[in-house]
Structure formats: C-alpha cells, structure tokens
Design an enzyme around this catalytic site. Structure first.
Site, PDB file in Angstrom:
ATOM      1  N   VAL A  84      93.145 -57.998 -26.024  1.00 32.44           N
ATOM      2  CA  VAL A  84      92.039 -57.823 -25.085  1.00 32.44           C
ATOM      3  C   VAL A  84      91.091 -56.784 -25.672  1.00 32.44           C
ATOM      4  O   VAL A  84      91.528 -55.765 -26.213  1.00 32.44           O
ATOM      5  CB  VAL A  84      92.545 -57.344 -23.711  1.00 32.44           C
ATOM      6  CG1 VAL A  84      91.373 -57.181 -22.737  1.00 32.44           C
ATOM      7  CG2 VAL A  84      93.586 -58.306 -23.144  1.00 32.44           C
ATOM      8  N   CYS A  85      89.793 -57.046 -25.596  1.00 34.20           N
ATOM      9  CA  CYS A  85      88.781 -56.073 -26.002  1.00 34.20           C
ATOM     10  C   CYS A  85      88.994 -55.649 -27.459  1.00 34.20           C
ATOM     11  O   CYS A  85      89.211 -56.482 -28.329  1.00 34.20           O
ATOM     12  CB  CYS A  85      88.832 -54.886 -25.034  1.00 34.20           C
ATOM     13  SG  CYS A  85      87.441 -53.743 -25.101  1.00 34.20           S
ATOM     14  N   THR A  86      88.982 -54.348 -27.730  1.00 30.81           N
ATOM     15  CA  THR A  86      89.134 -53.855 -29.094  1.00 30.81           C
ATOM     16  C   THR A  86      90.564 -53.955 -29.601  1.00 30.81           C
ATOM     17  O   THR A  86      90.840 -53.560 -30.743  1.00 30.81           O
ATOM     18  CB  THR A  86      88.652 -52.400 -29.212  1.00 30.81           C
ATOM     19  OG1 THR A  86      89.339 -51.602 -28.245  1.00 30.81           O
ATOM     20  CG2 THR A  86      87.159 -52.296 -28.973  1.00 30.81           C
ATOM     21  N   SER A 143      85.978 -60.023 -29.315  1.00 27.34           N
ATOM     22  CA  SER A 143      86.274 -58.636 -28.984  1.00 27.34           C
ATOM     23  C   SER A 143      85.147 -58.114 -28.090  1.00 27.34           C
ATOM     24  O   SER A 143      84.272 -58.879 -27.671  1.00 27.34           O
ATOM     25  CB  SER A 143      86.404 -57.786 -30.254  1.00 27.34           C
ATOM     26  OG  SER A 143      86.896 -56.496 -29.958  1.00 27.34           O
ATOM     27  N   GLY A 194      86.861 -60.806 -24.841  1.00 28.02           N
ATOM     28  CA  GLY A 194      85.867 -59.757 -24.682  1.00 28.02           C
ATOM     29  C   GLY A 194      86.428 -58.492 -24.060  1.00 28.02           C
ATOM     30  O   GLY A 194      87.640 -58.299 -23.965  1.00 28.02           O
TER      31      GLY A 194
END
Length: 222
Positions: free
Chosen positions: A100-102, A120, A150
């Site tokens: 998830v994300c970074t 990302s 994202g």
C-alpha cells in the site's frame, strides 16, 4: 490462510489497517504482524501495533505478504538491510506480494518489482522506475501475483481486491458490503487530477519534503 504484514517504526497506520480489515474477514484467515523487534511498534498516528513475530520467528511461505508505506520512515527503512533481506526472502515463497502507498518502494528495494507494473503514492510513483518497475497511475494495480496501489486510503481497495482473489468475487462483494465501503469524500480533492491548483501546490510542497524522491532514486542506485 496466513496474512503476514511487515511493519516498521513510523509506518502509516491506515495503510496497514485499511488493507488488513477486508483480508481478516476471510474465513480461516490468520494474521501475523512481523517487525525487526518484538513489542509495540509505533505508527505515524501515535498509536502502536503489537508485533507477533520477529524476522527470526516469523512464519514461512505466507499466503499474503503485506507491506504498508508511510512518509520519511518508509524511505529510511529502505536502508535497513535486515528488513530488505527478510522481505526478499518472504517474497520468494509468498503466494501474493502486496503493498500500500510507499510500501511499493520496499518491494522495489527488495527486488520484488523488477519487470512488474506497479503503483504507489502519487508523490513518488515515478521513482519506481529506478527499481525496475513500470509505474502505472492507477489506484490498484495487479500484475501476476503482485498487487500494489496508491496512497493510504487505497489500502481498502487493495485489501478487497486480494480478498476477492483469495475467497472469490462473491465473497469479496459480501465483505465490501459488510464493511459498508461506500466512499463519499467531502472535498473531492483526493488525487492530483481532481485538486484545484492551490490545493495541489500546497500538497506537493508538503509531500516532496517528506517523500524525498531524489533520495529514493539514490537509494535505488545503491
């Protein structure tokens, strides 16, 4: 079914919980929280998450290895060799490799995104190229057994996507309803393509200071 989550000090709470909540609804699912050190692991909200296992005691061959992201702490952990080695090892046997994300940066540094499409957080997505991945500007990206997405709130979408893969679309639909996942953002500025110019400028300034894309690229080079 083992859902294993790799965490580290300062990660973003919702990255983990947003994805883990749908996955935990799967019948027979067991969750395991892993970190470099035992005890309570602090998050970016001030709340702490208890660690179930360390790198030495963690279960092997999880059905899912889930990696949350965060701000600067997610960049700092890229330089922690023990964490990267553990993630690389788990990635060899996990059925699904999810971030998830970074968290995608951690997958990239561990060598798990070479030749894969990946997403990302919008502030760092273009740095994925430095890790051999193909950046895709979508909320959730599935490429073979990799699922990335994202920033922060995309964790819920990611968790539901994998729940559907593991338990079937019908159960995925049921879990989505049980969680009453029916977003209605009050401001409608949740992506750079939706935000007005002033909001975007302010967000970019804050994000670049925290995410440090130039530093990420240097770490990728090694």
């Amino acid at each position: 079914m083992l859902i294993q989550s790799l965490i580290y000090p300062g990660f973003t709470t919702l990255d983990l919980i947003g994805a883990l909540q749908p996955l935990a609804q799967i019948s027979g699912a067991k969750t395991e929280i892993v970190a470099g050190e035992a005890g309570a692991n602090p998050t970016d909200t001030g709340a702490s998450i208890m660690v179930d296992a360390t790198f030495e005691t963690a279960s092997n061959a999880p059905d899912v290895i889930l990696v949350p992201g965060g701000g600067t702490p997610s960049i700092d952990i890229l330089e922690d060799q023990a964490t990267m080695d553990f993630l690389a090892k788990q990635g060899e046997s996990a059925s699904w490799i999810v971030s998830v994300c970074t968290g995608a940066l951690l997958l990239g540094k561990a060598g798990l995104l070479k030749g894969y499409k990946a997403a990302s957080h919008w502030a760092v997505i273009d740095t994925l190229e430095a890790f051999g991945a193909t950046p895709v500007h979508e909320r959730v990206v599935v490429d073979r057994n990799r699922c990335t997405g994202g920033g922060v709130t995309a964790g819920v979408d990611i968790g539901l996507t994998i729940a559907g893969q593991l338990a079937g679309e019908e159960m995925g639909r049921v879990i989505e309803l049980i969680l009453e996942y029916n977003p209605a953002p009050p401001f409608g500025t949740g992506h750079p393509t939706l935000a007005d110019a002033k909001t975007l400028e302010m967000a970019k300034a804050g994000a670049e200071a925290v995410m440090q894309p130039d530093r990420i690229r240097q770490i990728a080079i090694g």
